[in-house]
Design an enzyme around this catalytic site. Structure first.
Site, mmCIF file in Angstrom:
data_model
loop_
_atom_site.group_PDB
_atom_site.id
_atom_site.type_symbol
_atom_site.label_atom_id
_atom_site.label_comp_id
_atom_site.label_asym_id
_atom_site.label_seq_id
_atom_site.Cartn_x
_atom_site.Cartn_y
_atom_site.Cartn_z
ATOM 1 N N GLY A 77 38.632 -11.618 49.666
ATOM 2 C CA GLY A 77 38.485 -11.338 50.671
ATOM 3 C C GLY A 77 39.589 -11.194 51.538
ATOM 4 O O GLY A 77 40.631 -11.517 51.346
ATOM 5 N N ARG A 141 36.056 -7.451 44.542
ATOM 6 C CA ARG A 141 36.606 -9.120 44.244
ATOM 7 C C ARG A 141 36.238 -9.252 42.255
ATOM 8 O O ARG A 141 35.994 -10.247 41.640
ATOM 9 C CB ARG A 141 35.176 -10.145 43.942
ATOM 10 C CG ARG A 141 35.740 -10.406 45.687
ATOM 11 C CD ARG A 141 34.403 -11.950 46.522
ATOM 12 N NE ARG A 141 34.423 -11.829 47.438
ATOM 13 C CZ ARG A 141 35.443 -13.135 47.952
ATOM 14 N NH1 ARG A 141 36.068 -13.131 47.199
ATOM 15 N NH2 ARG A 141 35.318 -13.211 48.995
ATOM 16 N N ASP A 172 42.755 -17.075 42.249
ATOM 17 C CA ASP A 172 42.165 -16.565 41.888
ATOM 18 C C ASP A 172 42.438 -15.527 41.476
ATOM 19 O O ASP A 172 42.723 -14.671 40.598
ATOM 20 C CB ASP A 172 40.142 -16.636 41.550
ATOM 21 C CG ASP A 172 39.825 -18.123 41.616
ATOM 22 O OD1 ASP A 172 39.687 -18.731 40.722
ATOM 23 O OD2 ASP A 172 38.889 -18.434 42.723
ATOM 24 N N LYS A 198 47.268 -14.302 49.492
ATOM 25 C CA LYS A 198 47.056 -14.154 50.699
ATOM 26 C C LYS A 198 45.028 -15.148 50.451
ATOM 27 O O LYS A 198 44.896 -15.436 49.085
ATOM 28 C CB LYS A 198 46.390 -12.827 50.684
ATOM 29 C CG LYS A 198 44.948 -12.097 51.353
ATOM 30 C CD LYS A 198 44.201 -11.817 50.430
ATOM 31 C CE LYS A 198 42.991 -13.192 49.547
ATOM 32 N NZ LYS A 198 41.986 -12.295 48.633
ATOM 33 N N THR A 199 45.126 -16.092 51.929
ATOM 34 C CA THR A 199 43.838 -16.292 52.044
ATOM 35 C C THR A 199 44.038 -17.168 53.521
ATOM 36 O O THR A 199 44.790 -17.261 53.535
ATOM 37 C CB THR A 199 43.711 -17.631 50.769
ATOM 38 O OG1 THR A 199 42.586 -18.781 51.509
ATOM 39 C CG2 THR A 199 44.618 -18.620 50.218
ATOM 40 N N ASP A 201 42.191 -19.272 53.988
ATOM 41 C CA ASP A 201 41.952 -21.039 53.480
ATOM 42 C C ASP A 201 43.176 -21.805 54.269
ATOM 43 O O ASP A 201 42.819 -23.105 53.954
ATOM 44 C CB ASP A 201 40.872 -21.151 52.826
ATOM 45 C CG ASP A 201 39.525 -19.884 53.043
ATOM 46 O OD1 ASP A 201 39.212 -19.889 54.035
ATOM 47 O OD2 ASP A 201 39.172 -20.561 51.805
#
Length: 548
Positions: A77, A141, A172, A198-199, A201
Site C-alpha cells: 500500500g 502486492r 511483509d 514503509k507503512t 500503520d
C-alpha cells in the site's frame, strides 16, 4: 504534467540530511544481531544473512566509487514520502558516481518478475520530489516467494547490469526482500537486496527503526479531518461520530490521532485484548460514556475505532484464526456453496465455541468475516464495518437502558472511515526529510556491499542534521507466524505498548476527554513557516523519546 501552486513550491524544497551523509561516509560495524524470536528456525532458514552486525554511518574520507546500477520497487500500500525515498536513492548513487543508473520496476514486485521497468532519469525524478503517492512507478502486492520468480527477476537484473534491488515496503514486503536476499546470497549471484521501512500503520518499528515512513503525514492528515468533524460535532451538538481509522494489526494511528485531537472515546485494540474484553464489554464502555455526557445535556461526541479492532477481541480472534485455517484448506469447496447456505456450512464445521459466536453475529458482519482473504491470508478487516457494528449495538443497549430509566438522552450516529485519504498525501517536512535520508542511506549500504539490510535513520526527534543513519539486518526483526495455515518467517509487528509513554499519556487523560468537550483542531499540514509548526514529529515519537 500540470502542477498546482503547492507542487511547484514543494519542488524547490531541499530535504535535509543527517550530517554523516552530507559528505564522505565510513561504515562502522556494531554488535552482531539475532532474531527477535524463534532464533534457531530463523537462522536455519536464513544461514547466509543471519547474525550480521548493526551498521552505523560516520563521517569518512572521500574515495573513488565504481559504477553500479540499481533497481527499485514500491511494494504494498501507498505511504506519503515514497517518491522522496527514490529521490534520495537517485541522488545518493549519482553522488557516488555520475554514471550510476537507477531503474524503476513498474507496479510492484510483478514488474521485476515480468521485466516491466523504466530508467529513472533526473527529469523524471525532479517531477516527483516532495510529492505524495507512488505514481512515479506504481505499486503492487505480488509476493516474492518462489524460485521461479527469483530466477525470472535475475534475468532482467543481469540484462540491465543491476547490482542491487531496493524494495520499499512494509513488514511483509521487507520479509520478501529478506527471502530474496538470502536466495541470491546462497546462489552467490552477487545481487544485493536492501529494504526501506514503509507503512502508515506504524507497526514496523524497533530500536533501530524508530518510525516507518508515511506515519507522520498520514496521522496529521487524519487528525486534520477528524478535527474538522470534532468542530462540526461541537457546533451541531446532535450526533455521535464513529470514526474508523486504518491500522489492521496495531492501533498506532488511532492512538496518535487521539493524542492530537482529544476525542471522547478512543479504543485501543491491544488494551482490549490484554483485558480479555468481549464485544459486549466494548459496547458497554462506549454506551456508559454516551450516557454520562447525555446526563449533562451533551448528546454528541466522537469515537475513534482502529480498523483491526475486531481481530483483537479475544473470542473473535479465536473465531477468525479458525476461519483462516478452515478457508485456507476448504476455500474452493466454500466458494461452490450457494450464498444462502454459506453461513450454515461454516457453522457446521467450526468448533462449538466459535460456531456459536459466528451464528450470533449480524448477517452482514458474519459474511464480511468469510470474504476472500488478502494475499497474506488475513481477513480483509477494512471491509468489516466495525464502526457501524459498534454504533448499532450501542444504540440497542441505550434503548434498553432508556426503557429501564438509566438513559435520558438522545443518540444518533454518523459513520466515517479514513484510510485512502492519508496514504498519498503530500509528505510533511518530517516525512520529506526522513524518506530522502532513507533512500540516501540505501545507496550507501549498496556502495558498501551490504545485502539483507533495512535502511535505518534514527534519533528522529532531534534536528535532521543529528539523525543517525545506518542499517539493521532484516533477519534481526523476524519471528515465525502462522500464515495461510502454515508457519512462515515474517517481520514481527510492533503493537502499541501498554507500558509505553504514548499510551500512558493517553490513558491519563481519557477520562477527562470522555466527560468534557476538550477537542483540539490541528488544522492542515503546514509546509512553510515556523519550525514548531512545520517540522514537529508525531506525538508518539516525542513521548517515546521523552521530548514532548
Amino acid at each position: 504534467m500540470t502542477k498546482s501552486a503547492l507542487q511547484m513550491a514543494r519542488a524547490a524544497y531541499q530535504p535535509k540530511l543527517p550530517k554523516a551523509l552530507q559528505g564522505a561516509v565510513k561504515v562502522r560495524e556494531e554488535e552482531a544481531t539475532q532474531a527477535v524470536a524463534d532464533r534457531e528456525e530463523i537462522k536455519s532458514l536464513f544461514p547466509n544473512t543471519y547474525g550480521m552486525p548493526l551498521i552505523r554511518f560516520v563521517e569518512g574520507e572521500k574515495r573513488e566509487s565504481p559504477t553500479f546500477n540499481v533497481g527499485v520497487i514500491l511494494s504494498g500500500g501507498q505511504a506519503p514520502g515514497g517518491h522522496n525515498v527514490i529521490s534520495g536513492l537517485f541522488d545518493g548513487i549519482k553522488r557516488l558516481n555520475k554514471d550510476n543508473r537507477l531503474y524503476g520496476f513498474l507496479m510492484g514486485p510483478s514488474g521485476l518478475i515480468e521485466h516491466r521497468y523504466t530508467e529513472l532519469t533526473a527529469d523524471i525524478i525532479d517531477d516527483y520530489r516532495n510529492t505524495g503517492g507512488f505514481d512515479m512507478i506504481g505499486s503492487g502486492r505480488t509476493k516474492l516467494e518462489t524460485e521461479d520468480q527469483f530466477e525470472s527477476g535475475l534475468k532482467i537484473i543481469r540484462k540491465l547490469d543491476i547490482q542491487a534491488i531496493v524494495i520499499i515496503g512494509g513488514d511483509d514486503s521487507n520479509t520478501n526482500a529478506c527471502v530474496l536476499a538470502e536466495y541470491y546470497a546462497a546462489k552467490k549471484y552477487g545481487v544485493q537486496v536492501i529494504g526501506c521501512p514503509k507503512t502508515i500503520d506504524g507497526d514496523l518499528k524497533n530500536a533501530m527503526i524508530e518510525a516507518s515512513f508515511g506515519f507522520d503525514t498520514a496521522t496529521k492528515t487524519y487528525s486534520e479531518v477528524i478535527g474538522n468533524i470534532l468542530r462540526d460535532c461541537n457546533s451541531a451538538r446532535k450526533y455521535w461520530h464513529f470514526i474508523k481509522l486504518m491500522g489492521r494489526s496495531a492501533s498506532h494511528i488511532a492512538l496518535e490521532c487521539a493524542l492530537q485531537v482529544q476525542p471522547n472515546v478512543c479504543l485501543i485494540s491491544e488494551e482490549i485484548q490484554e483485558k480479555d474484553m468481549t464485544l459486549d464489554d466494548v459496547v458497554t464502555y462506549i454506551a456508559e460514556i454516551v450516557a454520562l455526557r447525555a446526563a449533562e445535556g451533551k448528546n454528541f461526541g466522537t469515537v475513534l475505532v482502529p480498523e483491526g479492532l475486531i481481530e483483537f477481541i479475544p473470542v473473535v480472534k479465536r473465531l477468525i484464526s479458525e476461519l483462516n485455517d478452515f478457508l485456507a484448506k476448504n476455500g474452493e469447496e466454500f466458494a461452490a456453496i450457494e450464498r444462502a447456505r454459506q453461513r450454515e456450512y461454516i457453522v457446521s464445521r467450526l468448533s462449538q465455541e466459535n460456531a456459536e459466536l459466528y451464528a450470533s453475529l449480524p448477517e452482514e458482519v458474519a459474511r464480511q468475516l468469510s470474504l476472500d482473504r488478502d494475499p497474506h491470508g488475513n481477513v480483509q478487516v477494512s471491509l468489516i464495518e466495525t464502526e457501524k457494528l459498534l454504533s448499532d449495538m450501542v444504540g440497542s443497549k441505550l434503548a434498553e437502558w432508556k426503557r429501564e430509566g438509566k438513559f435520558v438522552g438522545k443518540f444518533a450516529a454518523q459513520h466515517h472511515f479514513f484510510g485512502y485519504e492519508g496514504r498519498c498525501a503530500a509528505p510533511s517536512n518530517f516525512d520529506s526529510d526522513y524518506c530522502y535520508s532513507l533512500g540516501y542511506t540505501a545507496s550507501v549500504l549498496i556502495a558498501n556491499g551490504k545485502t539483507g539490510y533495512m535502511a535505518s535513520v534514527r534519533n528522529l526527534t532531534a534536528p535532521a542534521a543529528e539523525w543517525i543513519a545506518g542499517g539493521i539486518p532484516i533477519t534481526a526483526m523476524m519471528n515465525m507466524e502462522r500464515r495461510n495455515g502454515k508457519m512462515k518467517p515474517v517481520i514481527q509487528k510492533a503493537l502499541v505498548e501498554l507500558e509505553g509513554e504514548p499510551f500512558k499519556k493517553f490513558a491519563a487523560q481519557r477520562d477527562v476527554w470522555a466527560k468534557e468537550t476538550a477537542y483540539v483542531y490541528p488544522g492542515p499540514i503546514q509546509y512553510f513557516g515556523p519550525k514548531e509548526v512545520c517540522d514537529q514529529p508525531t506525538k508518539t515519537l516525542q513521548f517515546e523519546q521523552g521530548k514532548p
